[in-house]
Design a protein around this motif. Structure first.
Motif, short mmCIF file in Angstrom:
data_model
loop_
_atom_site.label_atom_id
_atom_site.label_comp_id
_atom_site.label_asym_id
_atom_site.label_seq_id
_atom_site.Cartn_x
_atom_site.Cartn_y
_atom_site.Cartn_z
N LYS A 127 7.42 5.78 -16.84
CA LYS A 127 8.87 5.78 -16.65
C LYS A 127 9.31 6.80 -15.61
N ASN A 128 8.57 7.90 -15.51
CA ASN A 128 8.96 8.97 -14.57
C ASN A 128 8.21 8.88 -13.24
N ALA A 129 7.55 7.76 -12.97
CA ALA A 129 6.83 7.59 -11.70
C ALA A 129 7.80 7.69 -10.53
N ASN A 130 7.48 8.53 -9.54
CA ASN A 130 8.41 8.70 -8.41
C ASN A 130 7.73 8.85 -7.06
N VAL A 131 6.39 8.83 -7.03
CA VAL A 131 5.67 8.90 -5.75
C VAL A 131 5.01 7.55 -5.50
N LEU A 132 5.43 6.90 -4.43
CA LEU A 132 4.94 5.57 -4.08
C LEU A 132 4.04 5.63 -2.85
N SER A 133 2.88 5.00 -2.93
CA SER A 133 1.99 4.90 -1.78
C SER A 133 1.84 3.44 -1.37
N LEU A 134 2.08 3.16 -0.10
CA LEU A 134 1.95 1.81 0.44
C LEU A 134 0.73 1.75 1.35
N SER A 188 -4.78 9.68 6.61
CA SER A 188 -5.94 8.96 6.09
C SER A 188 -5.53 8.24 4.81
N LEU A 189 -6.34 7.29 4.39
CA LEU A 189 -6.05 6.57 3.16
C LEU A 189 -6.15 7.51 1.96
N GLU A 190 -7.11 8.41 1.99
CA GLU A 190 -7.25 9.37 0.90
C GLU A 190 -6.00 10.22 0.76
N GLU A 191 -5.46 10.67 1.87
CA GLU A 191 -4.24 11.47 1.86
C GLU A 191 -3.05 10.66 1.33
N CYS A 192 -3.02 9.39 1.70
CA CYS A 192 -1.94 8.51 1.27
C CYS A 192 -1.94 8.36 -0.25
N LEU A 193 -3.11 8.28 -0.85
CA LEU A 193 -3.22 7.98 -2.27
C LEU A 193 -3.18 9.23 -3.15
N ALA A 194 -3.33 10.41 -2.56
CA ALA A 194 -3.33 11.64 -3.33
C ALA A 194 -2.00 11.80 -4.07
N ASP A 195 -2.06 12.00 -5.38
CA ASP A 195 -0.89 12.24 -6.23
C ASP A 195 0.04 11.03 -6.36
N ALA A 196 -0.41 9.84 -6.00
CA ALA A 196 0.44 8.66 -6.10
C ALA A 196 0.64 8.24 -7.56
N ASP A 197 1.89 7.94 -7.91
CA ASP A 197 2.21 7.40 -9.23
C ASP A 197 2.13 5.88 -9.22
N ILE A 198 2.50 5.30 -8.09
CA ILE A 198 2.48 3.84 -7.90
C ILE A 198 1.82 3.56 -6.56
N VAL A 199 0.89 2.63 -6.55
CA VAL A 199 0.20 2.23 -5.31
C VAL A 199 0.37 0.73 -5.13
N CYS A 200 0.74 0.32 -3.92
CA CYS A 200 0.78 -1.10 -3.56
C CYS A 200 -0.21 -1.32 -2.42
N THR A 201 -1.23 -2.15 -2.65
CA THR A 201 -2.21 -2.43 -1.60
C THR A 201 -1.96 -3.82 -1.04
N MET A 202 -1.88 -3.92 0.29
CA MET A 202 -1.48 -5.18 0.93
C MET A 202 -2.31 -5.44 2.17
N THR A 203 -3.63 -5.46 2.01
CA THR A 203 -4.53 -5.66 3.14
C THR A 203 -5.43 -6.87 2.90
N GLY A 225 -3.29 -7.68 -1.93
CA GLY A 225 -3.99 -8.24 -0.78
C GLY A 225 -5.01 -9.32 -1.06
N ALA A 226 -5.74 -9.22 -2.17
CA ALA A 226 -6.77 -10.21 -2.47
C ALA A 226 -6.13 -11.52 -2.91
N ASP A 227 -6.21 -12.53 -2.05
CA ASP A 227 -5.57 -13.81 -2.34
C ASP A 227 -6.47 -14.99 -2.05
N ALA A 228 -7.77 -14.73 -1.94
CA ALA A 228 -8.75 -15.80 -1.69
C ALA A 228 -10.11 -15.31 -2.15
N PRO A 229 -11.02 -16.25 -2.47
CA PRO A 229 -12.36 -15.85 -2.93
C PRO A 229 -13.03 -14.90 -1.94
N GLY A 230 -13.67 -13.85 -2.47
CA GLY A 230 -14.40 -12.92 -1.62
C GLY A 230 -13.61 -11.71 -1.19
#
Length: 328
Positions: A127-134, A188-203, A225-230
């Protein structure tokens, strides 16, 4: 009888994220209650052209609405000045089979995908999530951000994109709109995800890029991001320790984030906590404590398109938008 035709610009003018969130939540609830008919999406692959089309029919008897979407995925299209994803939706009267409306569904697809993650975040994130990583700042990131801003009070937005210029343009579009949030482009991706409460991956990657050691306890991940086999974006170790919620077993096991780990035996069906519809309907638990890592595997359901397209149809009739043509 005449059919209503709606262009992309008209659909975009009619549809808001708040309305789409309600429409998608309705779709999920009916799915969870088992009051729907939705065959698996059908794929037609074009290997020579690095693309495919998908056909997605659905029917919700209690709402008396039905329809079908045809959507493509061609990653190389931007090089030709075209969108990677384009879609058309046909709204069908289940009483007669008549085509009530034919509309561009490209914007509907983007909006309902953002809304699906928004609904999942509403039910699964702290409920208190406030850091978003895209992770990725392409077209889909726009509606992911908008949905997250509605369902949680986001104070910080961290971004990572292999194309830094695209990330800079993204920040330029939204920094003024969401003044209460701090935007930061990670190096970097690692820096982006550090301390994230919510992550949205779209690759569109086929090898995991998000490592388990970068995800903190209590984080919620929307795997888009994963929308097909493999395809897979998350290191399987994340799924091994996470509470996994999917949109639909048949689709997710075939082409969602879980498809590769399942095929390799890294996870089993028993590792899936629930389908999101069951959580929305109150039939299965989602998050049980603040330390849970939760993952929503979003493949995109025809039901989401149906409830959203029907909403657009009602709004168009009310506001007298679109063109009526006799095609039969």
């Amino acid at each position: 009888m005449k059919t209503l035709f709606l262009s992309s610009k008209q659909v975009k003018r009619l549809l808001t994220m708040k309305d789409t969130l309600k429409a998608v939540e309705t779709a999920f609830r009916h799915a969870g209650m088992g009051t729907v008919e939705m065959p698996c999406k059908v794929y037609l692959f074009f290997p020579k052209h690095n693309g495919d089309i998908r056909v997605m029919p659905s029917y919700i008897p209690p709402l008396n609405i039905s329809g079908v979407k045809v959507v493509n995925v061609h990653p190389d299209n931007p090089k030709k000045g075209m969108l990677s994803v384009m879609a058309t939706f046909i709204l069908i009267d289940p009483r007669t089979g008549f085509q009530q409306a034919i509309m561009d569904a490209t914007w509907i697809t983007m909006m309902r995908t953002g809304a699906a993650a928004g609904v999942a975040t509403k039910y699964l994130a702290r409920k208190n999530a406030n850091v978003l990583s895209l992770v990725g700042t392409g077209a889909q990131a726009n509606t992911q951000l908008e949905a997250m801003m509605i369902v949680r009070k986001i104070k910080k937005v961290k971004l990572f994109d292999a194309r830094k210029k695209r990330a800079e343009e993204f920040v330029g579009r939204y920094q003024k709109k969401y003044r209460a949030a701090q935007f930061r482009i990670a190096r970097s991706l690692e820096e982006c995800l550090a301390d994230a409460d919510i992550v949205c991956t779209m690759t569109p990657v086929r090898k995991p890029i998000v490592k388990a050691k970068w995800i903190k306890p209590g984080c919620h991940i929307n795997a888009i991001g994963a929308d097909a086999p493999g395809k897979e974006e998350l290191e399987p170790a994340i799924l091994k320790k996470a509470k996994i919620v999917i949109d639909d077993w048949a689709q997710a096991s075939h082409s969602g984030e879980i498809n590769v780990p399942l095929s390799k035996g890294i996870i089993k069906r028993r590792n899936i906590r629930a389908e999101i519809g069951k959580v929305v309907a109150g039939l299965k638990p989602g998050r049980t404590n603040d330390a849970d890592i939760t993952v929503f595997d979003s493949t995109g359901l025809g039901l989401q398109d149906l409830t959203t397209a029907h909403l657009v149809y009602k709004l168009a009739r009310k506001k007298k938008v679109g063109r009526w043509l006799e095609i039969i």
